[in-house]
Design a protein around this motif. Structure first.
Motif, short mmCIF file in Angstrom:
data_model
loop_
_atom_site.label_atom_id
_atom_site.label_comp_id
_atom_site.label_asym_id
_atom_site.label_seq_id
_atom_site.Cartn_x
_atom_site.Cartn_y
_atom_site.Cartn_z
N THR A 1 0.82 -1.21 0.00
CA THR A 1 0.00 0.00 0.00
C THR A 1 0.85 1.26 0.00
OG1 THR A 1 -0.08 -0.17 2.36
CG2 THR A 1 -1.96 -0.99 1.18
N THR B 1 -3.91 -2.42 -12.59
CA THR B 1 -5.24 -2.00 -12.14
C THR B 1 -6.28 -2.28 -13.21
OG1 THR B 1 -4.75 0.20 -12.98
CG2 THR B 1 -4.34 -0.19 -10.67
N THR C 1 -14.84 -9.50 -6.81
CA THR C 1 -13.59 -9.19 -7.49
C THR C 1 -12.42 -9.16 -6.52
OG1 THR C 1 -14.92 -7.82 -8.92
CG2 THR C 1 -12.56 -7.63 -9.14
N GLU C 2 -12.66 -8.60 -5.36
CA GLU C 2 -11.57 -8.45 -4.40
C GLU C 2 -11.48 -9.64 -3.46
OE1 GLU C 2 -9.54 -6.00 -4.54
OE2 GLU C 2 -10.60 -4.86 -6.06
N ARG D 1 -7.85 -10.66 -2.52
CA ARG D 1 -7.10 -9.67 -1.76
C ARG D 1 -7.62 -9.55 -0.34
NH1 ARG D 1 -5.00 -5.21 -4.88
NH2 ARG D 1 -6.86 -5.41 -6.14
N ILE D 2 -8.94 -9.58 -0.19
CA ILE D 2 -9.52 -9.43 1.14
C ILE D 2 -9.54 -10.78 1.86
CG2 ILE D 2 -11.69 -8.93 2.33
CD1 ILE D 2 -10.37 -6.47 1.55
N ALA E 1 -7.65 -3.77 3.21
CA ALA E 1 -8.82 -2.96 2.86
C ALA E 1 -8.38 -1.62 2.28
CB ALA E 1 -9.70 -2.75 4.09
N GLU F 1 -5.61 -1.10 0.69
CA GLU F 1 -5.09 -1.38 -0.66
C GLU F 1 -6.23 -1.49 -1.66
OE1 GLU F 1 -3.10 -5.05 -0.90
OE2 GLU F 1 -2.41 -4.72 -2.94
N THR F 2 -7.30 -2.16 -1.24
CA THR F 2 -8.46 -2.27 -2.12
C THR F 2 -9.01 -0.90 -2.47
OG1 THR F 2 -8.99 -4.32 -1.03
CG2 THR F 2 -10.72 -3.33 -2.30
N ARG F 3 -9.08 -0.03 -1.46
CA ARG F 3 -9.61 1.30 -1.72
C ARG F 3 -8.70 2.07 -2.68
NH1 ARG F 3 -9.88 5.45 2.99
NH2 ARG F 3 -7.83 5.81 2.15
N CYS G 1 -6.81 0.75 -4.96
CA CYS G 1 -6.92 0.20 -6.31
C CYS G 1 -8.22 0.63 -6.97
CB CYS G 1 -6.87 -1.32 -6.26
SG CYS G 1 -5.21 -1.92 -6.03
N ARG G 2 -9.24 0.88 -6.19
CA ARG G 2 -10.52 1.24 -6.78
C ARG G 2 -10.75 2.74 -6.81
NH1 ARG G 2 -14.40 -1.59 -7.70
NH2 ARG G 2 -15.79 0.01 -6.93
#
Lengths: 494, 246
Positions: A73, A303, A382-383, A386-387, A438, A440-442, A444-445
């Motif tokens: 991240t 991405t 999708t995640e 990762r999650i 979480a 990192e997900t944010r 990426c999105r």
């Protein structure tokens, strides 16, 4: 120097995450030093000291995992065009990232050494009336090389993990999007054939490289895709050209096995279609014609990479989980079987969690969803990997902690201070890793979120989607954790 | 016949904008867009086209100057109200197709309809209609990564048109495409807008694209100018003599 500059000029949230890594490293270093102190104080019982040292691998692994998640991240170590132009490409940024991790972990190790020396009384006399003198080998001389070796372990492990995970990978040639069902043994395809159960085999998706025989397959399949899609292509096509209109399902490109395959290497190459060499000739074909259907490279921008379908580890994870629980149920209480069972259970939980997260998202978006459930569920699907991975680790740690407290309440060896500290450290590390994932997900999105806001999607809707996702995961994984813990503690309590 | 001035659906007066870093964006732009008109905002890169569109659509707050939409003062509205206006009256097309990667094509198109509160079934019907109209109907179940760039851009145009907006802001909608795709995308966009009476504000630096619009507004360094390019110098005899002399 660049690493230091990039490290220094970061936002407080990033610095906080690095401080978390430093704290985790400090805790691990302190535990390692405590093992050394125990060994110094009890020179006769080498096996007990080795056992204590072996248990330190758990916090060590948790620290490495956290450091890896934080490095992922880290905005300072992300490939950016400006830095790549001056020669700071992905390889150097990997080095920068590893160096930053080593820096924060070394800071933590230094802190651990200071606390250890302070508690031993080497700096300012014995604190706490010498309560910790036994564990920390207060009166004895501390061997320098051993201390340094132990303290260098967390930074080395974390940096190696970061460097290994973030090493630059060339976007290879595009892998064919779908599987092939070729004739038996045709052009060596028997190697790549899908046998029963391959979809769930561990590692079946990891090491799939396109063989040379796959290339014409992807070409031919894209030909068929084009044919069935628009009908604008020149040249005859075997699929759908014989008057049978292609069903919408055939747009996925998988030829039904019952269809008689025309002549050709892979059963999909049209005989009258231009050869790949002539199609991808020096002159680019006009748009809309049967041009270069196979892309030359995989997605270079991670991405924009197509989301992976359902994670494949679910059957394996459940099998491991079940066998681990069985092993614990049938093992004696003080044998290695319990430990092996726990290992199996933990591995199973970690393996199964991405698939379970995917199932969670699928359930969220099923049965005629509106915008809210659609966004929440699809993003969760999708995640899922990762999650799901850190979530599985958290579940494993939580169920282990629950079972341990059930086992040890009232029994003889109560939790010592070091055991409590180690447990808290591991739990904190895994929860921090989950939160970092979480984040990192944010990150990426972020682009998609900005596009949605431009579209006029209310920000409350996006927040609601996040809340629904969290609630669904909690509702799914909370009872699961409790159930696993109860099952694991069942044979002891009965 | 000149349309009466109260036919304007969107207008801006003495619009000034300065970016957060202090660099100048717009310096006194005045603009009036009539109902059902396709206006091209042209100008070279960095002339403030995107900034103008962001100001007009309420994506950024306007501090100096006025922006009116249907006698609603956009420059006085708060962020919530502007967001609602964007959701219910405006549409926006990005230069690159910014689709939600998790949703397939028809769900992407139906998403703004569902955000407006339209039921799922009706949203799906409308989305499929628009996808068929824009020639991507056969790929309505594909995710964005399985589509080509031109198809993705057509899906995002369908997403912008499906809500039947009052004004459609298109920021270089054909920038990442080849010429053949560019013509097709632009033609579908303009014909759909004309047949449905949608006002379009189209930012482009391409004169061919601007030629598809009813009217062009030229921007240069954040100012609206009458003539963007200097008129062609007629052939003088001196030039001919000079070129012959070489």
């Amino acid at each position: 120097m660049v690493a230091l500059r990039l490290t220094r000029s970061a936002r407080p949230a990033v610095q906080l995450r690095r401080l978390l890594v430093a704290a985790a490293s400090a805790g691990t270093g302190f535990l390692l030093l405590s093992c050394l102190g125990y060994a110094l104080n009890h020179p006769g019982s080498a096996s007990a000291a080795a056992l204590r040292l072996a248990w330190c691998t758990v916090p060590l692994a948790a620290t490495g995992y956290l450091a890896l998640a934080v490095a992922r991240t880290d905005p300072g170590a992300r490939p950016r065009p400006g830095l790549s132009a001056v020669g700071l490409g992905p390889a150097r940024l990997m080095a920068v990232s590893a160096l930053t991790t080593a820096l924060s972990c070394s800071l933590g190790s230094l802190l651990a050494l200071l606390v250890f020396l302070h508690l031993r009384g080497d700096l300012t006399g014995m604190p706490f009336d010498g309560a910790a003198a036994d564990v920390l080998a207060a009166g004895r001389h501390l061997p320098g090389p051993a201390t340094l070796t132990l303290l260098a372990l967390p930074p080395a492990v974390a940096s190696a993990a970061v460097a290994l995970a973030l090493r630059p990978k060339d976007p290879g040639p595009a892998t064919p999007a779908h599987r092939t069902y070729g004739r038996f043994g045709a052009f060596g395809h028997s190697v790549a054939r899908e046998t029963f159960g391959t979809c769930a085999r561990f590692g079946a998706r990891l090491a799939r490289r396109p063989t040379p025989a796959d290339e014409p397959t992807s070409l031919g399949r894209s030909e068929g895709l084009r044919q069935s899609a628009g009908g604008r292509t020149a040249g005859a096509a075997p699929v759908g050209a014989d008057g049978t209109p292609s069903a919408p399902g055939s747009a996925t490109g998988i030829q039904p096995p019952g269809t008689p395959a025309p002549a050709g290497a892979t059963g999909l190459q049209p005989p009258s279609a231009p050869a790949p060499g002539s199609a991808t000739g020096p002159t680019p074909p006009p748009p809309g014609s049967a041009g270069t259907p196979a892309p030359d490279a995989d997605w270079s921008d991670l991405t924009a990479k197509p989301p992976r379908e359902a994670p494949a580890g679910l059957p394996w994870g459940i099998a491991l989980l079940a066998s681990g629980l069985t092993a614990q149920a049938y093992a004696d209480r003080s044998s290695l079987g319990v430990l092996a069972g726990w290992l199996l259970t933990t591995t199973g939980l970690v393996l199964a969690a991405p698939g379970l997260t995917h199932v969670c998202g699928w359930l969220l978006q099923s049965t005629r969803p509106g915008a809210l459930r659609l966004l929440a569920g699809r993003v969760l699907m999708t995640e899922a990997t990762r999650i799901g991975r850190p979530l599985g680790v958290v579940c494993a740690v939580a169920s282990a902690g629950f079972a341990m407290t059930t086992l040890y309440t009232g029994s003889a060896p109560a939790f010592g201070p070091l055991t409590t500290f180690g447990t808290l450290l591991v739990a904190g590390c895994t929860v921090a890793t989950l939160v970092t994932a979480a984040v990192e997900t944010r990150q990426c999105r972020a682009g998609t979120t900005a596009a949605l806001l431009r579209l006029g999607a209310p920000a409350t809707l996006l927040r609601m989607a996040v809340a629904i996702r969290a609630a669904a995961l909690l509702a799914f994984f909370g009872p699961l954790t409790l159930g696993v813990a109860a099952l694991a503690a069942l044979p002891v309590t009965r | 016949m000149e349309a009466p001035p109260d036919n304007d659906v969107l207008w801006a007066r003495s619009l000034h904008f300065r970016h957060p870093d202090g660099s100048p964006g717009l310096a006194g732009v005045a603009l009036a867009v009539r109902d059902g008109e396709i206006v091209a905002v042209t100008g070279p890169r960095g002339s403030g086209k995107t900034t103008l569109l962001r100001c007009l659509s309420g994506l950024v707050p306007v501090r100096h100057g006025e922006v009116w939409f249907n006698s609603t003062p956009l420059h006085t509205l708060g962020p919530m109200r502007r967001e609602q206006l964007r959701r219910e009256r405006f549409s926006w097309i990005d230069p690159a197709p910014a689709l939600v990667p998790e949703l397939n094509a028809w769900e992407n198109v139906a998403l703004p309809l569902m955000l407006r509160g339209v039921g799922r079934r009706r949203a799906k019907v409308a989305a499929l209609e628009w996808l068929v109209r824009l020639d991507v109907g056969d790929k309505c179940r594909n995710r964005p990564h399985a589509l080509q760039q031109a198809e993705r851009q057509r899906v995002s145009i369908a997403r912008a048109l499906a809500t039947a907006p009052t004004i459609l802001f298109a920021d270089e909608p054909t920038a990442p495409l080849h010429r053949g795709d560019r013509t097709q995308v632009l033609r579908t966009l303009t014909s759909a807008a004309r047949s449905h009476g949608i006002t379009v504000v189209l930012a482009t630096h391409d004169p061919e694209t601007a030629a598809q619009a009813d009217r062009s507004v030229h921007l240069l360094d954040g100012r609206s100018v009458r003539t963007l390019h200097l008129p062609d110098v007629p052939d003088t005899e001196g030039r001919v003599a000079w070129s012959l002399s070489v």
